[in-house]
Design an enzyme around this catalytic site. Structure first.
Site, mmCIF file in Angstrom:
data_model
loop_
_atom_site.group_PDB
_atom_site.id
_atom_site.type_symbol
_atom_site.label_atom_id
_atom_site.label_comp_id
_atom_site.label_asym_id
_atom_site.label_seq_id
_atom_site.Cartn_x
_atom_site.Cartn_y
_atom_site.Cartn_z
ATOM 1 N N ALA A 171 0.820 -0.957 -0.199
ATOM 2 C CA ALA A 171 -0.042 0.367 -0.262
ATOM 3 C C ALA A 171 0.843 1.174 0.002
ATOM 4 O O ALA A 171 0.523 2.421 -0.804
ATOM 5 C CB ALA A 171 -0.737 -0.220 0.465
ATOM 6 N N ASP A 172 2.115 1.396 0.757
ATOM 7 C CA ASP A 172 2.331 2.030 0.689
ATOM 8 C C ASP A 172 3.471 2.905 -0.553
ATOM 9 O O ASP A 172 4.206 3.733 -0.960
ATOM 10 C CB ASP A 172 3.863 2.432 1.612
ATOM 11 C CG ASP A 172 3.365 2.774 3.663
ATOM 12 O OD1 ASP A 172 2.775 3.877 3.191
ATOM 13 O OD2 ASP A 172 4.054 2.246 4.784
#
Length: 399
Positions: A171-172
């Site tokens: 996600a990052d």
């Protein structure tokens, strides 16, 4: 010349997603001025893993992996003089990137509405967990929270088992790629209009938008995809298989590969079955196909299975551990691991940008900065400050 030379990015971000984005752009030639908290800097300077210098000093490998090729300055955003420095730098920058909680920079007079009158061409990127609006806007979250809430984690794991997070902070990392895409898009748009703008990047939105094929199955079939381990919901076979030496090989087959797969593994009965010659037929008889291939693969070592399948043109690849990846001949041939010279660690390795240009210089591979290493020279070059003025600002706690 690199493609982004001449672009200045004022980077107020910390931790992972946005620093990853600005590192990509720095290595493509942009000047990235990383603004850090005096004394402590980006939180990741204290994150493990730590590389240890000969003198015993520890340096965060986490920080180094995301902040190469940047310039570091320290500015106290709680100080009025510090905020004035940010306003002055933003007035001359092309891009400002920030990932503070919603409303934080507005309270400090550093929101887009505050800075745009100083620099109408400024591209101001705000990357937050849930965006600038909506019922979740003020919620806090981390990579795994966004994985969980976006549905990604619900898709990951073994059949019949619980959800599993991927082995990397996807996600990052993917949000960082979206930030980089947003900046590049806005820079191109500014060429036409001469104007900047405010870009709202939500890490949650970024993950939901990447559901793509899973969402397509839901939209088309009303299906909530189950966890399938390494198997593909709409293609058979596409999975990792255990070999006789307890190593794994991943195989992904389209219709044109089915015959050479069967011939290579001695699956004559399956090859003779016309229904299994199409992917739809194999999907309908998934368990039978998977069992047949599993039994055949259990009789071969990974090296044997890969040799026979690769030789027959069947898409396959060994499931490699990280140490195997770093030793892989193709990784070495492509120069994916490079080294920079660090002031305290000496020569240290890292992963280069995957982009290769013809017509521009390839992305650079610079070292990460020491905390505040470039404060004086950036303030001199961009704001015309002399050493005495910088010293006074330090004394006042602004730097």
């Amino acid at each position: 010349m690199r493609p982004l030379e001449g672009i200045t990015i004022l980077d107020l971000s910390r931790v992972l997603a946005c620093p990853f984005a600005t590192m990509i752009l720095a290595e493509m030639g942009a000047e990235v001025i990383k603004v850090e908290q005096p004394g402590s800097g980006d939180e990741t300077r204290s994150f493990e893993p730590f590389a240890q210098a000969e003198g015993g000093e520890e340096v965060s490998g986490y920080y180094m992996a995301l902040n190469r090729s940047k310039r570091s300055i320290t500015v106290n955003l709680r100080s009025e003089e510090g905020r004035a420095i940010i306003r002055d730098l933003a007035a001359k920058a092309d891009v400002l990137v920030e990932n503070f909680p919603v409303g934080t920079l507005k309270r400090r007079g550093l929101a887009y509405a505050d800075l745009a009158p100083l620099n109408p061409g400024l591209i101001y990127v705000s990357c937050t967990g849930f965006g600038q609006s909506g019922p979740y806007a003020r919620r806090k979250g981390y990579d795994t929270v966004f994985q969980a809430m976006s549905g990604l984690m619900s898709l990951t794991g073994e059949r019949g088992g619980g959800p599993v997070k991927p082995g990397l902070p996807v996600a990052d990392l993917t949000s960082g790629l979206w930030v980089a895409i947003a900046i590049l898009s806005a820079l191109q748009g500014r060429v036409r209009t001469g104007k900047g703008g405010h870009i709202d990047v939500s890490m949650f939105d970024a993950q939901v938008s990447q559901l793509t094929i899973a969402a397509a199955r839901f939209f088309a079939l009303g299906e909530v995809p189950p966890r399938l381990g390494t198997e593909h919901p709409g293609r058979v076979p596409s999975a990792s298989f255990r070999c006789s030496d307890e190593k794994w090989l991943h195989i992904t087959v389209s219709d044109q590969h089915w015959e050479p797969l069967c011939r290579s593994l001695g699956l004559d009965e399956m090859l003779a079955d016309p229904e299994l010659g199409t992917n739809s037929g194999r999907v309908a008889r998934r368990e039978e196909v998977m069992q047949g291939i599993t039994s055949a693969m259990e009789k071969l070592t990974r090296a044997q299975a890969f040799a026979v399948l690769d030789g027959a043109g069947v898409p396959a690849g060994p499931l490699l551990s990280l140490d195997e990846v770093m030793a892989d001949e193709h990784v070495r041939a492509r120069g994916l691991v490079q080294r920079f010279e660090h002031p305290t660690l000496g020569e240290f390795p890292g992963l280069r940008s995957p982009l290769r240009f013809d017509g521009w210089e390839d992305p650079r591979f610079g070292r990460p900065p020491l905390l505040g290493e470039h404060t004086e020279e950036v303030l001199r070059e961009h704001l015309g400050m002399d050493a005495a003025r910088v010293a006074a600002l330090r004394e006042d706690g602004a730097l």
